[in-house]
Write an enzyme that holds these catalytic residues in place. Sequence first.
Site, PDB file in Angstrom:
ATOM      1  N   PRO A   2     -13.882 -35.235  29.798  1.00  0.00           N
ATOM      2  CA  PRO A   2     -12.532 -35.032  30.321  1.00  0.00           C
ATOM      3  C   PRO A   2     -12.547 -34.763  31.820  1.00  0.00           C
ATOM      4  O   PRO A   2     -13.364 -33.986  32.314  1.00  0.00           O
ATOM      5  CB  PRO A   2     -12.040 -33.806  29.543  1.00  0.00           C
ATOM      6  CG  PRO A   2     -12.837 -33.825  28.278  1.00  0.00           C
ATOM      7  CD  PRO A   2     -14.188 -34.347  28.671  1.00  0.00           C
ATOM      8  N   GLU A   3     -11.660 -35.430  32.540  1.00  0.00           N
ATOM      9  CA  GLU A   3     -11.559 -35.260  33.975  1.00  0.00           C
ATOM     10  C   GLU A   3     -10.286 -34.471  34.293  1.00  0.00           C
ATOM     11  O   GLU A   3      -9.634 -33.938  33.395  1.00  0.00           O
ATOM     12  CB  GLU A   3     -11.589 -36.636  34.662  1.00  0.00           C
ATOM     13  CG  GLU A   3     -12.893 -37.388  34.372  1.00  0.00           C
ATOM     14  CD  GLU A   3     -12.955 -38.772  34.990  1.00  0.00           C
ATOM     15  OE1 GLU A   3     -12.277 -39.011  36.015  1.00  0.00           O
ATOM     16  OE2 GLU A   3     -13.671 -39.630  34.445  1.00  0.00           O
ATOM     17  N   LYS A  69     -12.094 -29.326  36.992  1.00  0.00           N
ATOM     18  CA  LYS A  69     -12.180 -29.663  35.564  1.00  0.00           C
ATOM     19  C   LYS A  69     -12.331 -28.417  34.685  1.00  0.00           C
ATOM     20  O   LYS A  69     -12.686 -28.519  33.517  1.00  0.00           O
ATOM     21  CB  LYS A  69     -13.377 -30.597  35.326  1.00  0.00           C
ATOM     22  CG  LYS A  69     -13.316 -31.910  36.095  1.00  0.00           C
ATOM     23  CD  LYS A  69     -14.567 -32.741  35.844  1.00  0.00           C
ATOM     24  CE  LYS A  69     -14.614 -33.974  36.725  1.00  0.00           C
ATOM     25  NZ  LYS A  69     -15.856 -34.774  36.509  1.00  0.00           N
ATOM     26  N   ARG A 280     -24.335 -42.385  36.057  1.00  0.00           N
ATOM     27  CA  ARG A 280     -23.210 -42.864  35.256  1.00  0.00           C
ATOM     28  C   ARG A 280     -23.103 -44.382  35.366  1.00  0.00           C
ATOM     29  O   ARG A 280     -23.379 -44.973  36.412  1.00  0.00           O
ATOM     30  CB  ARG A 280     -21.890 -42.231  35.731  1.00  0.00           C
ATOM     31  CG  ARG A 280     -21.897 -40.707  35.775  1.00  0.00           C
ATOM     32  CD  ARG A 280     -22.170 -40.090  34.404  1.00  0.00           C
ATOM     33  NE  ARG A 280     -21.152 -40.474  33.438  1.00  0.00           N
ATOM     34  CZ  ARG A 280     -19.984 -39.845  33.290  1.00  0.00           C
ATOM     35  NH1 ARG A 280     -19.684 -38.812  34.076  1.00  0.00           N
ATOM     36  NH2 ARG A 280     -19.121 -40.227  32.371  1.00  0.00           N
TER      37      ARG A 280
END
Length: 290
Positions: A2-3, A69, A280
Amino acid sequence: MPELPEVEGVVQALKPKIEGRTIQQVQLSEIIRFSFGEGKQCIVKQAEPDAFETSLCQMTITKIERRAKYIFFHLLKEDVPYVLVSHLGMTGAWFVVNSPEEIEEAKFQKHIHATFHMADGGYLIYSDIRRFGELRFLTKIEDHAPLTKMAPEPFDEVACDFFIAKSKLPKYEKKAVKEVIMDGQVISGCGNIYATEALFAQKIHPARSMNRISDKRKRALFEAIVAVLRRSIEAGGSTISDYRNINGEAGSMQNRLQMYGKKMCPVCETATSQMTIGGRTSVFCPNCQH
């Protein structure tokens, strides 16, 4: 993971249901206890499980807010302030229910790790399938150093100038732009999804080094990041994999993404490419982004 938009959605959903209520009792999972006994810190950080449970009893949740975050639960007990800091990791989720059985998705009900019994009835529950999330009970934010090093919120007036100045430091100037904009000390809350989208919107290759991007283009990129974050907040975030808002609610931003997870560019119809940047997977259009 989740960002910023997803975490903002969780905070906005929690606020009317939890602010002003008092925690009567806390119960942690056996997995957390077992991990602590093995010398590890599973979810609950910087605290022994019994001490964590005892400390939070009779705490009133005065305010819930997001920073980057992270979720900050501001607490008060006998006029002394504290804060419970939550990071959702990959699969963390919060539920406000009358009983744990109300959690509809079996995978979340199976992986409940912190149950907060509220004094006026009902439960605040933290579930985490992969257990990469964190809960930290602090007397003040400064007790956890990384929280003091976060960049300004991207919506703050100073955030863009802060980003441009940071990007010119020796630490960042030769790094790939994708890696830099995902660094929380440079821009708060921008992770893989929204970095991918903003770079595509500005036609910037994710591996381009910061010192090969003009200040004008950096400013445009920052504005693109802010724009996509705002759109996602309005859409309730992106529900990809196991992200949920509270009580299992899903967002819809994933239906509006232009590049993240795409096999073909929506502009030129070229097959997208992938490369690993900053650990990533980065998806981009080899034709549009350069």
